[in-house]
Design a protein around this motif. Structure first.
Motif, PDB file in Angstrom:
ATOM      1  N   THR A  56       0.857  -1.176   0.000  1.00  0.00           N
ATOM      2  CA  THR A  56       0.000   0.000   0.000  1.00  0.00           C
ATOM      3  C   THR A  56       0.893   1.225   0.000  1.00  0.00           C
ATOM      4  O   THR A  56       2.099   1.139  -0.292  1.00  0.00           O
ATOM      5  N   ASP A  91       0.353  -7.005  -5.270  1.00  0.00           N
ATOM      6  CA  ASP A  91      -0.572  -6.317  -4.368  1.00  0.00           C
ATOM      7  C   ASP A  91      -0.726  -7.076  -3.060  1.00  0.00           C
ATOM      8  O   ASP A  91      -0.775  -6.472  -1.983  1.00  0.00           O
ATOM      9  N   PRO A 185      -9.477  -4.255  -3.355  1.00  0.00           N
ATOM     10  CA  PRO A 185     -10.072  -2.936  -3.518  1.00  0.00           C
ATOM     11  C   PRO A 185     -10.237  -2.559  -4.982  1.00  0.00           C
ATOM     12  O   PRO A 185      -9.402  -2.904  -5.821  1.00  0.00           O
ATOM     13  N   LYS A 187      -9.881   0.247  -7.683  1.00  0.00           N
ATOM     14  CA  LYS A 187      -8.912   1.336  -7.756  1.00  0.00           C
ATOM     15  C   LYS A 187      -9.206   2.226  -8.961  1.00  0.00           C
ATOM     16  O   LYS A 187      -9.549   1.750 -10.038  1.00  0.00           O
ATOM     17  N   LYS A 310     -12.787   3.754   2.170  1.00  0.00           N
ATOM     18  CA  LYS A 310     -11.944   4.334   1.121  1.00  0.00           C
ATOM     19  C   LYS A 310     -10.633   4.896   1.646  1.00  0.00           C
ATOM     20  O   LYS A 310     -10.553   5.394   2.771  1.00  0.00           O
ATOM     21  N   TRP A 323      -8.860   3.948  -3.444  1.00  0.00           N
ATOM     22  CA  TRP A 323      -9.022   2.526  -3.156  1.00  0.00           C
ATOM     23  C   TRP A 323     -10.330   2.343  -2.407  1.00  0.00           C
ATOM     24  O   TRP A 323     -10.582   3.034  -1.411  1.00  0.00           O
TER      25      TRP A 323
END
Length: 440
Positions: A56, A91, A185, A187, A310, A323
């Motif tokens: 992240t 990710d 998530p 994106k 978010k 996200w």
């Protein structure tokens, strides 16, 4: 350093437009806010097992968040100390180590340097391994499953940082079984300053009946009578600003209002409300049935009810990456969880009807400030300032009604405090008291 006293005026109600555009102010934000404040990293359920990791960002710093063999969670900057290459491109996943693709330096789950190719033959065993560990996130802590990190070792504990907001968030975090975030998530990219969506989610009940009028009618929401801002009952909700810059607004009895097929959700709420009332009291059982628009300083927002969660990740003063996860209670039946995901995608997903409404406005609110003359103007968030104050039972500063900007002012007061460069100790020594009036 910019003189913040000239950027935020009238107790947070007036903002200088330059804070949404100027590069030098943005660089100051990266140093004074994103390098110091606690930022949301993950939910524990996303990395349940040893070796589980996700990547992240904290501000513009790429980070790896990893579950350790002992069950703890650590985070560190996702950049090789050798030549700076990104070490992990995935990710999410599970790993025993992280290896840089450039020269093969390998690091353990804790970020420590583990192996170096040709360490004996080319480096002559002269590398001081502890010196070249991946840069750690100074503190990583969890609050009831929500994992946050800060680069500032002097920052207060996460619980102290959340302050009164934790008391309110317990409304949904303390449900039996807890909560989880469903992903991966969604994106997307928005051409806006990161603060614009934060203030939209923290305080802007004003736009709901105007910007979302067509969408509310299309999904036949119980909130569709708000369309056109023709009428407003101040008793339909309230806003809360906390000392830490976090805040939210709530519309009473509207948790299921955005769900086109909300019957199952309403049944679930009715079933759980007595449990919440017994655990947390009458007020939080009422919040449990409300619809929230909320933000955790600096850049995490959520809608409880619509159940969207978010992150607004800055990519410069004029761009962000968004996200979006779906927040659900773990004990919800699978079909209800799926309904929540579908509604989230339809409303506040990347191509959601309500997200599209907001995104266009957020981009225009930022782009308009490119003009040299425009940028020297001011913006006003004074709605409801004369009606906010203390509440006999609720913590924080309370704004009467959902259509006010109490939480927005709280956000910018904290923004100004941190941007001034004051230490956490200095900020803590100057607690803000609510206006000397009581709000029922």
């Amino acid at each position: 350093m910019k003189d913040v006293s000239k950027l935020i005026l009238e107790d947070g109600a007036v903002q200088d437009r330059r804070i949404y555009w100027d590069q030098d102010i943005y660089e100051q934000e990266l140093e004074q806010i994103f390098a110091r404040a606690w930022q949301f990293l993950a939910h524990e359920g996303q990395i349940p097992n040893a070796g589980d990791f996700l990547t992240t960002r904290m501000g513009e710093d790429n980070v790896i968040v990893a579950r350790q063999p002992d069950g703890t969670i650590k985070a560190f900057i996702n950049s090789c100390p050798h030549r700076g290459n990104v070490v992990c491109h995935a990710d999410t996943g599970n790993a025993k180590a992280f290896t840089c693709a450039y020269h093969g330096w390998a690091f353990g789950l804790d970020g420590a340097l583990a192996t170096v190719p040709l360490e004996h033959d080319a480096y002559y065993d002269a590398i001081e391994r502890p010196r070249y560990a991946m840069h750690p996130v100074a503190k990583v802590e969890s609050y009831k499953g929500l994992v946050f990190g800060t680069f500032d070792a002097r920052a207060p504990s996460l619980r102290d940082y959340l302050g009164d907001m934790a008391w309110y968030m317990d409304t949904f975090l303390d449900v039996p079984g807890g909560i989880e975030l469903l992903g991966p998530p969604m994106k997307s990219i928005l051409n806006c300053n990161w603060k614009v969506p934060v203030e939209n989610f923290i305080a802007d009940g004003y736009h709901v009946g105007w910007a979302h009028a067509a969408a509310l009618k299309a999904i036949e929401s119980p909130l569709s009578p708000l369309a056109g801002n023709q009428a407003y009952d101040v008793n339909t909700g309230l806003q809360v600003a906390t000392r830490g810059g976090h805040g939210f607004g709530v519309i009473w009895d509207a948790a299921a209002a955005i769900h086109p097929e909300g019957g199952a959700f309403r049944d679930w709420l009715a079933k759980r409300t007595p449990i919440i009332r017994e655990r947390l009291g009458e007020w939080r059982s009422r919040f449990y049935n409300g619809h929230w628009d909320a933000s955790i300083f600096p850049n995490c927002s959520f809608l409880y009810g619509t159940n969207t969660w978010k992150l607004w990740l800055p990519m410069g003063p004029h761009n962000i990456e968004v996200w979006t996860w779906t927040l659900v209670e773990k004990d919800m039946p699978a079909e209800l969880k799926q309904m929540m995901v579908a509604t989230n995608m339809m409303t506040f997903g990347t191509a959601g009807m309500l997200e599209t409404d907001d995104g266009e406005n957020m981009e225009q609110c930022t782009g308009s400030n490119r003009g040299w003359v425009t940028r020297r103007g001011k913006l006003y968030s004074g709605m409801g300032q004369v009606r906010e104050g203390r509440h006999p039972e609720l913590p924080g500063i309370i704004g009467k009604g959902i259509v006010c900007e109490t939480s927005n002012r709280g956000f910018y007061r904290r923004w100004a405090e941190l941007m001034s460069g004051r230490s956490w100790e200095e900020v803590a020594r100057e607690p803000r008291s609510a206006p000397n009036r009581e709000v029922a």
